[in-house]
Design a protein around this motif. Structure first.
Motif, mmCIF file in Angstrom:
data_model
loop_
_atom_site.group_PDB
_atom_site.id
_atom_site.type_symbol
_atom_site.label_atom_id
_atom_site.label_comp_id
_atom_site.label_asym_id
_atom_site.label_seq_id
_atom_site.Cartn_x
_atom_site.Cartn_y
_atom_site.Cartn_z
ATOM 1 N N GLY A 26 -16.396 16.118 -5.088
ATOM 2 C CA GLY A 26 -16.203 17.411 -5.738
ATOM 3 C C GLY A 26 -15.456 18.443 -4.935
ATOM 4 O O GLY A 26 -15.377 19.603 -5.327
ATOM 5 N N ARG A 27 -14.874 18.050 -3.791
ATOM 6 C CA ARG A 27 -14.107 18.988 -2.962
ATOM 7 C C ARG A 27 -12.788 18.355 -2.560
ATOM 8 O O ARG A 27 -12.721 17.159 -2.286
ATOM 9 N N ALA A 28 -11.756 19.181 -2.504
ATOM 10 C CA ALA A 28 -10.463 18.709 -2.015
ATOM 11 C C ALA A 28 -10.556 18.546 -0.500
ATOM 12 O O ALA A 28 -10.965 19.461 0.210
ATOM 13 N N ARG A 29 -10.209 17.358 -0.035
ATOM 14 C CA ARG A 29 -10.271 17.068 1.399
ATOM 15 C C ARG A 29 -8.969 16.391 1.833
ATOM 16 O O ARG A 29 -8.346 15.671 1.061
ATOM 17 N N PRO A 30 -8.587 16.608 3.109
ATOM 18 C CA PRO A 30 -7.388 15.931 3.619
ATOM 19 C C PRO A 30 -7.615 14.422 3.649
ATOM 20 O O PRO A 30 -8.660 13.942 4.071
ATOM 21 N N TYR A 31 -6.589 13.696 3.195
ATOM 22 C CA TYR A 31 -6.668 12.237 3.095
ATOM 23 C C TYR A 31 -5.345 11.657 3.559
ATOM 24 O O TYR A 31 -4.269 12.125 3.172
ATOM 25 N N CYS A 32 -5.401 10.632 4.409
ATOM 26 C CA CYS A 32 -4.187 9.966 4.867
ATOM 27 C C CYS A 32 -3.987 8.711 4.018
ATOM 28 O O CYS A 32 -4.758 7.748 4.140
ATOM 29 N N PRO A 33 -2.951 8.684 3.157
ATOM 30 C CA PRO A 33 -2.728 7.493 2.346
ATOM 31 C C PRO A 33 -2.307 6.277 3.178
ATOM 32 O O PRO A 33 -2.548 5.136 2.786
ATOM 33 N N ALA A 34 -1.724 6.507 4.353
ATOM 34 C CA ALA A 34 -1.304 5.394 5.203
ATOM 35 C C ALA A 34 -2.513 4.719 5.861
ATOM 36 O O ALA A 34 -2.574 3.491 5.942
ATOM 37 N N CYS A 35 -3.475 5.512 6.339
ATOM 38 C CA CYS A 35 -4.654 4.967 7.028
ATOM 39 C C CYS A 35 -5.847 4.783 6.090
ATOM 40 O O CYS A 35 -6.774 4.050 6.426
ATOM 41 N N GLY A 36 -5.833 5.514 4.985
ATOM 42 C CA GLY A 36 -6.975 5.475 4.076
ATOM 43 C C GLY A 36 -8.178 6.245 4.594
ATOM 44 O O GLY A 36 -9.316 5.997 4.188
ATOM 45 N N VAL A 37 -7.952 7.214 5.485
ATOM 46 C CA VAL A 37 -9.036 7.977 6.088
ATOM 47 C C VAL A 37 -9.120 9.353 5.439
ATOM 48 O O VAL A 37 -8.117 10.036 5.274
ATOM 49 N N THR A 38 -10.353 9.747 5.072
ATOM 50 C CA THR A 38 -10.625 11.094 4.593
ATOM 51 C C THR A 38 -11.170 11.893 5.771
ATOM 52 O O THR A 38 -11.999 11.396 6.533
ATOM 53 N N PHE A 39 -10.695 13.117 5.926
ATOM 54 C CA PHE A 39 -11.122 13.968 7.037
ATOM 55 C C PHE A 39 -12.066 15.049 6.540
ATOM 56 O O PHE A 39 -11.824 15.687 5.518
ATOM 57 N N PHE A 40 -13.150 15.246 7.294
ATOM 58 C CA PHE A 40 -14.143 16.265 6.982
ATOM 59 C C PHE A 40 -14.126 17.311 8.087
ATOM 60 O O PHE A 40 -14.282 16.968 9.270
ATOM 61 N N ALA A 41 -13.933 18.564 7.717
ATOM 62 C CA ALA A 41 -13.932 19.641 8.700
ATOM 63 C C ALA A 41 -15.373 19.963 9.072
ATOM 64 O O ALA A 41 -16.212 20.198 8.203
ATOM 65 N N ASP A 42 -15.663 19.939 10.361
ATOM 66 C CA ASP A 42 -17.008 20.220 10.842
ATOM 67 C C ASP A 42 -17.165 21.716 11.095
ATOM 68 O O ASP A 42 -16.240 22.369 11.577
ATOM 69 N N PRO A 43 -18.360 22.253 10.842
ATOM 70 C CA PRO A 43 -18.600 23.652 11.207
ATOM 71 C C PRO A 43 -18.760 23.776 12.716
ATOM 72 O O PRO A 43 -19.003 22.793 13.417
ATOM 73 N N LYS A 44 -18.601 24.973 13.222
ATOM 74 C CA LYS A 44 -18.822 25.259 14.638
ATOM 75 C C LYS A 44 -20.212 25.848 14.778
ATOM 76 O O LYS A 44 -20.589 26.737 14.029
ATOM 77 N N LEU A 45 -20.996 25.338 15.710
ATOM 78 C CA LEU A 45 -22.351 25.821 15.922
ATOM 79 C C LEU A 45 -22.378 26.846 17.046
ATOM 80 O O LEU A 45 -21.835 26.608 18.124
ATOM 81 N N ALA A 46 -23.003 27.973 16.765
ATOM 82 C CA ALA A 46 -23.229 29.010 17.771
ATOM 83 C C ALA A 46 -24.731 29.256 17.863
ATOM 84 O O ALA A 46 -25.481 28.920 16.944
ATOM 85 N N VAL A 47 -25.162 29.824 18.984
ATOM 86 C CA VAL A 47 -26.576 30.134 19.192
ATOM 87 C C VAL A 47 -26.711 31.588 19.626
ATOM 88 O O VAL A 47 -25.794 32.166 20.212
ATOM 89 N N ALA A 48 -27.855 32.175 19.314
ATOM 90 C CA ALA A 48 -28.194 33.524 19.771
ATOM 91 C C ALA A 48 -29.677 33.522 20.100
ATOM 92 O O ALA A 48 -30.443 32.711 19.571
ATOM 93 N N VAL A 49 -30.080 34.440 20.970
ATOM 94 C CA VAL A 49 -31.485 34.525 21.356
ATOM 95 C C VAL A 49 -31.938 35.976 21.275
ATOM 96 O O VAL A 49 -31.315 36.871 21.867
ATOM 97 N N VAL A 50 -33.032 36.198 20.537
ATOM 98 C CA VAL A 50 -33.694 37.494 20.505
ATOM 99 C C VAL A 50 -34.732 37.456 21.622
ATOM 100 O O VAL A 50 -35.666 36.657 21.586
ATOM 101 N N ILE A 51 -34.529 38.308 22.618
ATOM 102 C CA ILE A 51 -35.394 38.322 23.796
ATOM 103 C C ILE A 51 -36.207 39.612 23.798
ATOM 104 O O ILE A 51 -35.634 40.705 23.786
ATOM 105 N N GLU A 52 -37.517 39.461 23.809
ATOM 106 C CA GLU A 52 -38.390 40.628 23.915
ATOM 107 C C GLU A 52 -38.805 40.799 25.365
ATOM 108 O O GLU A 52 -39.209 39.840 26.035
ATOM 109 N N GLN A 53 -38.661 42.021 25.848
ATOM 110 C CA GLN A 53 -39.084 42.341 27.207
ATOM 111 C C GLN A 53 -39.712 43.729 27.179
ATOM 112 O O GLN A 53 -39.058 44.696 26.754
#
Length: 179
Positions: A26-53
């Motif tokens: 159900g989503r348009a994704r990059p596809y290589c017709p020569a290799c037959g590979v579909t590419f999925f874009a991965d999200p980037k993971l970030a972290v944060a910390v709430v520090i109580e002092q």
């Protein structure tokens, strides 16, 4: 991998031929017709910390964009192969000079169309002195009821979620779960 300005794959990283768009699940994704590979874009993971002092929250004032001049939690990107909890502890050390112990996962935050998923933890200070890192020009302790201007729209939501869970902290030997 060759990408255009908006991050779309234009050429196959395996064979170098132009890719096409193809409907996959159900989503348009990059596809290589020569290799037959579909590419999925991965999200980037970030972290944060709430520090109580001392009943206050540790914040840093950003000296870089996005959010230049506004305040936020110590945060940063997770490196490939790095567990998020390890990245969270590392980022706190780099950004504000503190060693922390993570006490719980507050939540995951993502906006439609944004490539970053933010994992936010609560943490407590184990060691160190509050200092500025390379991406901030000030650090401070603030009452959760009297915060300075926050850098990101989700920061207020994060504080609310942290406060909602802070009345019943996890036992000291409980580590955040990873999924």
């Amino acid at each position: 991998m060759s990408v255009n300005i908006v991050g779309e794959i234009r050429f196959c990283p395996h064979c170098g031929r132009p890719v096409e768009q193809r409907d996959v699940s159900g989503r348009a994704r990059p596809y290589c017709p020569a290799c037959g590979v579909t590419f999925f874009a991965d999200p980037k993971l970030a972290v944060a910390v709430v520090i109580e002092q001392d009943g206050k929250v540790v914040l840093q004032r950003r000296s870089i964009d996005p959010g230049l001049g506004a305040w936020t939690f110590p945060s940063g990107y997770v490196d490939r192969g790095e567990p998020p909890e390890v990245a969270a502890v590392r980022e706190v050390q780099e950004e504000v000079g503190l060693t922390v112990r993570l006490t719980r996962l507050i939540g995951l935050y993502a906006e439609p169309g944004d490539i970053v998923v933010l994992a936010v933890y609560a943490g407590e200070v184990v060691d160190g002195d509050l200092t500025c890192g390379e991406e901030s020009d000030a650090v401070g302790l603030f009452s959760p009821d009297d915060l300075p201007p926050l850098a990101f729209p989700h920061d207020a939501e994060i504080i609310a979620a942290w406060r909602a869970g802070s009345s019943a902290p996890p036992s000291p030997d409980r580590a955040p779960s990873r999924r």
